[in-house]
Scaffold this motif. Structure first.
Motif, PDB file in Angstrom:
ATOM      1  N   GLN A 155      -8.269   4.557 -11.100  1.00 13.54           N
ATOM      2  CA  GLN A 155      -7.473   3.707 -11.982  1.00 13.54           C
ATOM      3  C   GLN A 155      -6.633   2.709 -11.195  1.00 13.54           C
ATOM      4  O   GLN A 155      -6.544   1.531 -11.552  1.00 13.54           O
ATOM      5  CB  GLN A 155      -6.570   4.569 -12.866  1.00 13.54           C
ATOM      6  CG  GLN A 155      -7.314   5.510 -13.787  1.00 13.54           C
ATOM      7  CD  GLN A 155      -6.372   6.384 -14.596  1.00 13.54           C
ATOM      8  OE1 GLN A 155      -5.178   6.086 -14.714  1.00 13.54           O
ATOM      9  NE2 GLN A 155      -6.899   7.472 -15.147  1.00 13.54           N
ATOM     10  N   TYR A 156      -6.024   3.162 -10.108  1.00  8.38           N
ATOM     11  CA  TYR A 156      -5.179   2.271  -9.320  1.00  8.38           C
ATOM     12  C   TYR A 156      -6.016   1.216  -8.588  1.00  8.38           C
ATOM     13  O   TYR A 156      -5.582   0.073  -8.415  1.00  8.38           O
ATOM     14  CB  TYR A 156      -4.336   3.077  -8.341  1.00  8.38           C
ATOM     15  CG  TYR A 156      -3.259   3.885  -9.039  1.00  8.38           C
ATOM     16  CD1 TYR A 156      -2.185   3.240  -9.645  1.00  8.38           C
ATOM     17  CD2 TYR A 156      -3.328   5.265  -9.119  1.00  8.38           C
ATOM     18  CE1 TYR A 156      -1.202   3.965 -10.311  1.00  8.38           C
ATOM     19  CE2 TYR A 156      -2.363   5.998  -9.775  1.00  8.38           C
ATOM     20  CZ  TYR A 156      -1.290   5.345 -10.378  1.00  8.38           C
ATOM     21  OH  TYR A 156      -0.330   6.058 -11.046  1.00  8.38           O
ATOM     22  N   GLN A 159      -6.831  -1.365 -11.250  1.00 13.01           N
ATOM     23  CA  GLN A 159      -5.678  -2.214 -11.542  1.00 13.01           C
ATOM     24  C   GLN A 159      -5.482  -3.275 -10.463  1.00 13.01           C
ATOM     25  O   GLN A 159      -5.080  -4.406 -10.756  1.00 13.01           O
ATOM     26  CB  GLN A 159      -4.424  -1.358 -11.669  1.00 13.01           C
ATOM     27  CG  GLN A 159      -4.396  -0.462 -12.897  1.00 13.01           C
ATOM     28  CD  GLN A 159      -3.189   0.457 -12.922  1.00 13.01           C
ATOM     29  OE1 GLN A 159      -2.275   0.326 -12.094  1.00 13.01           O
ATOM     30  NE2 GLN A 159      -3.168   1.404 -13.858  1.00 13.01           N
ATOM     31  N   ALA A 160      -5.768  -2.915  -9.207  1.00 13.59           N
ATOM     32  CA  ALA A 160      -5.556  -3.852  -8.102  1.00 13.59           C
ATOM     33  C   ALA A 160      -6.647  -4.908  -8.001  1.00 13.59           C
ATOM     34  O   ALA A 160      -6.407  -6.004  -7.490  1.00 13.59           O
ATOM     35  CB  ALA A 160      -5.463  -3.081  -6.788  1.00 13.59           C
ATOM     36  N   THR A 162      -9.375  -5.678 -10.642  1.00 15.57           N
ATOM     37  CA  THR A 162      -9.974  -6.343 -11.807  1.00 15.57           C
ATOM     38  C   THR A 162      -9.332  -7.694 -12.085  1.00 15.57           C
ATOM     39  O   THR A 162      -9.984  -8.597 -12.626  1.00 15.57           O
ATOM     40  CB  THR A 162      -9.855  -5.455 -13.056  1.00 15.57           C
ATOM     41  OG1 THR A 162      -8.495  -5.017 -13.224  1.00 15.57           O
ATOM     42  CG2 THR A 162     -10.761  -4.240 -12.939  1.00 15.57           C
ATOM     43  N   GLY A 163      -8.069  -7.866 -11.723  1.00 12.79           N
ATOM     44  CA  GLY A 163      -7.427  -9.166 -11.914  1.00 12.79           C
ATOM     45  C   GLY A 163      -8.045 -10.259 -11.078  1.00 12.79           C
ATOM     46  O   GLY A 163      -7.873 -11.460 -11.366  1.00 12.79           O
ATOM     47  N   GLN A 329      -1.597   6.355  -5.687  1.00 16.43           N
ATOM     48  CA  GLN A 329      -1.230   4.967  -5.413  1.00 16.43           C
ATOM     49  C   GLN A 329      -1.255   4.686  -3.920  1.00 16.43           C
ATOM     50  O   GLN A 329      -1.759   3.636  -3.482  1.00 16.43           O
ATOM     51  CB  GLN A 329       0.154   4.667  -5.975  1.00 16.43           C
ATOM     52  CG  GLN A 329       0.197   4.419  -7.475  1.00 16.43           C
ATOM     53  CD  GLN A 329       1.582   4.060  -7.946  1.00 16.43           C
ATOM     54  OE1 GLN A 329       2.548   4.792  -7.728  1.00 16.43           O
ATOM     55  NE2 GLN A 329       1.694   2.906  -8.572  1.00 16.43           N
TER      56      GLN A 329
END
Length: 345
Positions: A155-156, A159-160, A162-163, A329
């Protein structure tokens, strides 16, 4: 006046040699001496010249030595002086007789046929030998997979990344292990993942459920966790790594297990981590081993918390096995530091 001292005789040997009328050598005499020495060398040890040339690296120098050495060796072979010379001088350098024994083979195919796995350039991380790193490639698809250890790491990472327009595939398989094929055969699953997703990079975090017995070379079950078990496990891991690297087109980031709290599990994780490291040897250029032990459990000593950003932070779940959110994280940042060495994002 003091009496005159008796005149000493001249002690200069060279002057006495000259006064004796010694012969003065000319340049032509030196050339004749060199020629005689060369003839003696050719007829007595011509094969040595050829051998020296054959051991040289390819180039003009080697060609020049062989141009002299090959006819010299043939000439020496026609005369009985070589054998006599070898007999008379053998005591000076008593070489072992190695004729007929196998030696170095630089042909990879021949080495493999001899039963020795060949070492290829893929086995070297460029940073190990001071070579420049290959140019970075754009990262389009990242696969994050493994057992429950890969959550919430996946997940982390998503998040890092996909943007930046990177597709992150989260594919955890809870309760599975490489040493057990009851729930899933990871050798088969890896092939399916590559064919289905075609990832540019693969992050693997697995091993918390391992320690099951596995069939050995003779078909008998081998219990964890001796050298034989470790070798079987390493071969399974190597098969997966080879699948994920896609003949060198992709990069693999394989995380080792941080030491768990339970001593029995800690013993298994130590063997699993050793097997992971051995499995990656043929492809250090494409398979990165991300060692979590120095970060989370230095010296293989379990700890629940560590200092992050100057503050004591709990990084493990209450089960003493998994990383919690804070630990995941930190692990994600560690993974991205490796990914950024190979890809642009």
């Amino acid at each position: 006046m003091p009496p005159p001292q008796p005149k000493h005789s001249d002690d200069n040997l060279m002057e006495r040699f000259d006064k004796a009328g010694a012969r003065q050598f000319r340049a032509r005499d030196a050339l004749v001496a060199v020629a005689v020495a060369a003839v003696i060398l050719i007829v007595c040890a011509g094969t040595s010249i050829r051998k020296a040339g054959e051991e040289m690296n390819t180039g003009i120098g080697r060609d020049a030595v062989l141009a002299v050495g090959r006819p010299a060796a043939w000439m020496a072979g026609q005369l009985p002086l070589r054998s006599a010379t070898h007999t008379l001088t053998a005591w000076l350098s008593p070489d072992l007789n190695l004729n007929g024994l196998p030696g170095f083979v630089d042909n990879l195919t021949t080495t493999a046929n001899a039963g020795i796995p060949p070492v290829t350039p893929d086995a070297f991380d460029p940073s190990q030998i001071g070579a420049p790193p290959p140019p970075k490639k754009p990262l389009h698809t990242l696969l994050v997979t493994g057992d429950s250890m890969s959550e919430p790491l996946d997940q982390y990472l998503a998040q890092a990344l996909t943007g930046n327009g990177i597709r992150v595939i989260q594919d955890p398989h809870i309760g599975t292990g490489i040493s057990s094929t009851i729930l899933v055969n990871w050798g088969q699953l890896a092939v399916y993942q590559v064919r289905h997703d075609r990832p540019d990079a693969v992050v693997v975090f697995i091993g918390a459920n391992d320690g099951y017995s596995m069939p050995g070379p003779d078909g008998r079950q081998v219990n964890c966790c001796g050298p034989v078990w470790a070798a079987i496990y390493a071969n399974r891991v190597r098969l997966m790594m080879n699948t994920y690297r896609q003949a060198g087109a992709a990069r693999v980031y394989w995380l080792t297990l941080p030491t768990p709290r339970d001593p029995a599990r800690a013993a298994i994780s130590r063997v699993v981590n050793a097997a992971i490291d051995v499995a990656a040897e043929p492809w250090r250029d494409q398979v990165r081993i991300i060692d979590t032990v120095p970060v989370f459990t230095p010296g293989n000593i379990y700890r629940d918390s560590m200092t992050i950003g100057g503050s004591p932070t709990i990084v493990r779940e209450s089960d003493g096995i998994h990383l919690n959110n804070a630990g995941s994280q930190l692990a994600a940042k560690l993974v991205l530091s490796y990914v950024d060495q190979d890809f642009t994002r």
